[in-house]
Design a protein around this motif. Structure first.
Motif, PDB file in Angstrom:
ATOM      1  N   TRP A   1       0.843  -1.214   0.000  1.00  0.00           N
ATOM      2  CA  TRP A   1       0.000   0.000   0.000  1.00  0.00           C
ATOM      3  C   TRP A   1       0.868   1.249   0.000  1.00  0.00           C
ATOM      4  O   TRP A   1       0.584   2.233  -0.701  1.00  0.00           O
ATOM      5  CB  TRP A   1      -0.925  -0.009   1.221  1.00  0.00           C
ATOM      6  CG  TRP A   1      -2.102   0.919   1.059  1.00  0.00           C
ATOM      7  CD1 TRP A   1      -3.315   0.609   0.552  1.00  0.00           C
ATOM      8  CD2 TRP A   1      -2.151   2.318   1.400  1.00  0.00           C
ATOM      9  NE1 TRP A   1      -4.124   1.721   0.548  1.00  0.00           N
ATOM     10  CE2 TRP A   1      -3.443   2.777   1.063  1.00  0.00           C
ATOM     11  CE3 TRP A   1      -1.238   3.212   1.951  1.00  0.00           C
ATOM     12  CZ2 TRP A   1      -3.841   4.097   1.261  1.00  0.00           C
ATOM     13  CZ3 TRP A   1      -1.635   4.532   2.141  1.00  0.00           C
ATOM     14  CH2 TRP A   1      -2.916   4.964   1.803  1.00  0.00           C
TER      15      TRP A   1
ATOM     16  N   LEU B   1       3.902   1.503  -1.169  1.00  0.00           N
ATOM     17  CA  LEU B   1       4.533   1.652  -2.490  1.00  0.00           C
ATOM     18  C   LEU B   1       3.555   2.241  -3.503  1.00  0.00           C
ATOM     19  O   LEU B   1       3.929   3.036  -4.365  1.00  0.00           O
ATOM     20  CB  LEU B   1       5.035   0.294  -2.986  1.00  0.00           C
ATOM     21  CG  LEU B   1       6.265  -0.259  -2.260  1.00  0.00           C
ATOM     22  CD1 LEU B   1       6.450  -1.744  -2.564  1.00  0.00           C
ATOM     23  CD2 LEU B   1       7.516   0.524  -2.642  1.00  0.00           C
ATOM     24  N   GLU B   2       2.299   1.864  -3.386  1.00  0.00           N
ATOM     25  CA  GLU B   2       1.308   2.333  -4.352  1.00  0.00           C
ATOM     26  C   GLU B   2       0.765   3.723  -4.055  1.00  0.00           C
ATOM     27  O   GLU B   2       0.326   4.435  -4.940  1.00  0.00           O
ATOM     28  CB  GLU B   2       0.132   1.349  -4.417  1.00  0.00           C
ATOM     29  CG  GLU B   2       0.488   0.057  -5.110  1.00  0.00           C
ATOM     30  CD  GLU B   2      -0.666  -0.925  -5.119  1.00  0.00           C
ATOM     31  OE1 GLU B   2      -1.809  -0.504  -4.868  1.00  0.00           O
ATOM     32  OE2 GLU B   2      -0.417  -2.113  -5.364  1.00  0.00           O
ATOM     33  N   ASN B   3       0.759   4.085  -2.760  1.00  0.00           N
ATOM     34  CA  ASN B   3       0.061   5.309  -2.374  1.00  0.00           C
ATOM     35  C   ASN B   3       0.927   6.423  -1.806  1.00  0.00           C
ATOM     36  O   ASN B   3       0.502   7.562  -1.758  1.00  0.00           O
ATOM     37  CB  ASN B   3      -1.031   4.989  -1.343  1.00  0.00           C
ATOM     38  CG  ASN B   3      -2.189   4.255  -1.966  1.00  0.00           C
ATOM     39  OD1 ASN B   3      -3.089   4.883  -2.495  1.00  0.00           O
ATOM     40  ND2 ASN B   3      -2.150   2.932  -1.927  1.00  0.00           N
TER      41      ASN B   3
ATOM     42  N   VAL C   1      12.851   1.831  -6.459  1.00  0.00           N
ATOM     43  CA  VAL C   1      12.900   2.731  -5.309  1.00  0.00           C
ATOM     44  C   VAL C   1      14.132   2.364  -4.477  1.00  0.00           C
ATOM     45  O   VAL C   1      14.508   1.198  -4.385  1.00  0.00           O
ATOM     46  CB  VAL C   1      11.593   2.663  -4.473  1.00  0.00           C
ATOM     47  CG1 VAL C   1      11.328   1.265  -3.968  1.00  0.00           C
ATOM     48  CG2 VAL C   1      11.621   3.636  -3.316  1.00  0.00           C
TER      49      VAL C   1
ATOM     50  N   ILE D   1       4.727   6.437  -2.138  1.00  0.00           N
ATOM     51  CA  ILE D   1       5.927   6.658  -2.945  1.00  0.00           C
ATOM     52  C   ILE D   1       5.507   7.023  -4.361  1.00  0.00           C
ATOM     53  O   ILE D   1       4.860   6.231  -5.036  1.00  0.00           O
ATOM     54  CB  ILE D   1       6.776   5.362  -3.037  1.00  0.00           C
ATOM     55  CG1 ILE D   1       6.912   4.703  -1.664  1.00  0.00           C
ATOM     56  CG2 ILE D   1       8.124   5.647  -3.673  1.00  0.00           C
ATOM     57  CD1 ILE D   1       7.786   5.414  -0.721  1.00  0.00           C
ATOM     58  N   SER D   2       5.850   8.208  -4.793  1.00  0.00           N
ATOM     59  CA  SER D   2       5.519   8.524  -6.180  1.00  0.00           C
ATOM     60  C   SER D   2       6.656   8.027  -7.073  1.00  0.00           C
ATOM     61  O   SER D   2       7.803   7.917  -6.647  1.00  0.00           O
ATOM     62  CB  SER D   2       5.270  10.020  -6.359  1.00  0.00           C
ATOM     63  OG  SER D   2       6.460  10.733  -6.231  1.00  0.00           O
ATOM     64  N   SER D   3       6.308   7.699  -8.297  1.00  0.00           N
ATOM     65  CA  SER D   3       7.241   6.958  -9.152  1.00  0.00           C
ATOM     66  C   SER D   3       8.500   7.742  -9.493  1.00  0.00           C
ATOM     67  O   SER D   3       9.504   7.174  -9.891  1.00  0.00           O
ATOM     68  CB  SER D   3       6.528   6.511 -10.432  1.00  0.00           C
ATOM     69  OG  SER D   3       5.887   7.621 -11.025  1.00  0.00           O
TER      70      SER D   3
ATOM     71  N   GLN E   1      10.434  -2.219  -6.377  1.00  0.00           N
ATOM     72  CA  GLN E   1      11.067  -1.955  -7.664  1.00  0.00           C
ATOM     73  C   GLN E   1      11.216  -0.448  -7.846  1.00  0.00           C
ATOM     74  O   GLN E   1      10.363   0.321  -7.449  1.00  0.00           O
ATOM     75  CB  GLN E   1      10.199  -2.513  -8.806  1.00  0.00           C
ATOM     76  CG  GLN E   1       9.903  -3.996  -8.709  1.00  0.00           C
ATOM     77  CD  GLN E   1      11.144  -4.859  -8.902  1.00  0.00           C
ATOM     78  OE1 GLN E   1      12.015  -4.517  -9.686  1.00  0.00           O
ATOM     79  NE2 GLN E   1      11.226  -5.958  -8.178  1.00  0.00           N
TER      80      GLN E   1
END
Lengths: 164, 164
Positions: free
Chosen positions: B27, B29-31, B93, B33-35, B91
Motif C-alpha cells: 500500500w 509503495l502504491e500510495n 525505489v 511513494i511517487s514513481s 522496484q
C-alpha cells in the motif's frame, strides 16, 4: 510501484481549531497528495454532541432557549471558520467538506466508512499527559476501528523540527 | 501543494512474516511513494529479543549452546527471508534494510529516531481480540511515541476489499 496520479482516492482529513490539525493537513498536502493526482480531500469537522449543552442545562434556569441558540450559533461559526481556513490551504485539489455532530471517535469512524474513504489523516494532540490521555484516544480508537489506512501526523515541538 | 518528487524522504516500513505487513508495504509503495520520487525506503525487521531464548533455558538442561545457535540461525534465516521478500516488492525505489533485536515497540521508536525518518509505515494485526490486544499495542505505542507521522495500514478482510 504504481503511479498515484491515475487513481481517484478519497482522503478524509479531520480538522479542528488546533495547530496540530492544521499541521496534519499541511503535511498531507505536501506528502500524500501528488500535484497531478485525482484525489479528493474530504475535510471533516466534528462538533461536540448537542447533548453536552442539554446536560449542562440541568437546572432548567441556567440555559434558556436563547442561550442554547447562541451557543449553537457560536459552535456553527467555529465550525465554518475551521472549515474555511482548511479549504484555503487546499490549493489545486478537489475538496469536499462535512460538519458532523457527536463523539469524535464514533463520528470519524462512521464517516470514513460512509464516505468510502481510502485513507484517514488525523493530527495528534500529543502534548501533556491529560490531553494525551483524552485526545490521544481519538486517533488510537480510529486507528483500531476504521478499515482503511490511518495516517497520524504529529506537530513538531520546536521550530527547528518544523523545517524537516 | 508541494511536489513530492523533489524531496528526499526517509520512510521506515516495518516488515515481518505476516500478510498484514506485506500489504502495508504494498500500500505504501502504491500510495505514498511517487514513481519519480527520491524517497528512500528503510525496511526494518525486528527480531524477538535474544533474552527470550535465554529465559526459556531456566533449567540449564533444555537448551544447550548448540540448540541456542540453531534457534539463532533459524531466527536469522527468517529475518533474511522476510527482508529479501520485502526488497523484491520494492522496484525502482531506493531501499535500505535493517535487522534489529529487541521489543518491537522500543526498537521501532528508537530506529525511527536514529534513522531520522520522515514517516513510519506499519501494518496492523487487527483481527482477534487477543492478537489485537497484544499486537495492536505495537502500532498504538509507536503512533504515540515517535515524533514523525505514522501510517497504520490494515489488510482488508475479504478479497473484494483487497481490490479497493
Amino acid at each position: 510501484m504504481a503511479d498515484v496520479a491515475g487513481k481517484e482516492r478519497r482522503i478524509v482529513v479531520t480538522v479542528d481549531e488546533s495547530e496540530e490539525s492544521r499541521h496534519a493537513l499541511s503535511w498531507c498536502l505536501e506528502n500524500v497528495i501528488s500535484s497531478n493526482s485525482k484525489d479528493t480531500l474530504l475535510l471533516l469537522y466534528v462538533q461536540p454532541p448537542r447533548a453536552v449543552y442539554t446536560a449542562m442545562d440541568g437546572s432548567g434556569y441556567l440555559f434558556s432557549a436563547d442561550i442554547m441558540a447562541t451557543m449553537e450559533k457560536y459552535s456553527n461559526d467555529v465550525a465554518q471558520s475551521v472549515i474555511e481556513k482548511a479549504k484555503r490551504m487546499c490549493q489545486d485539489v478537489k475538496v469536499e467538506t462535512r460538519v458532523e455532530h457527536g463523539d469524535a471517535r464514533d463520528v470519524i469512524c462512521q464517516m470514513v466508512e460512509k464516505l468510502n474513504a481510502d485513507m484517514l489523516v488525523m493530527g495528534s494532540h500529543g502534548y501533556g499527559l491529560i490531553k494525551r490521555a483524552f485526545l490521544g484516544s481519538v486517533s488510537n480508537h480510529c486507528a483500531q476501528n476504521v478499515k482503511c489506512p490511518v495516517l497520524i501526523v504529529k506537530k513538531p515541538k520546536s521550530p527547528s523540527d518544523a523545517s524537516n
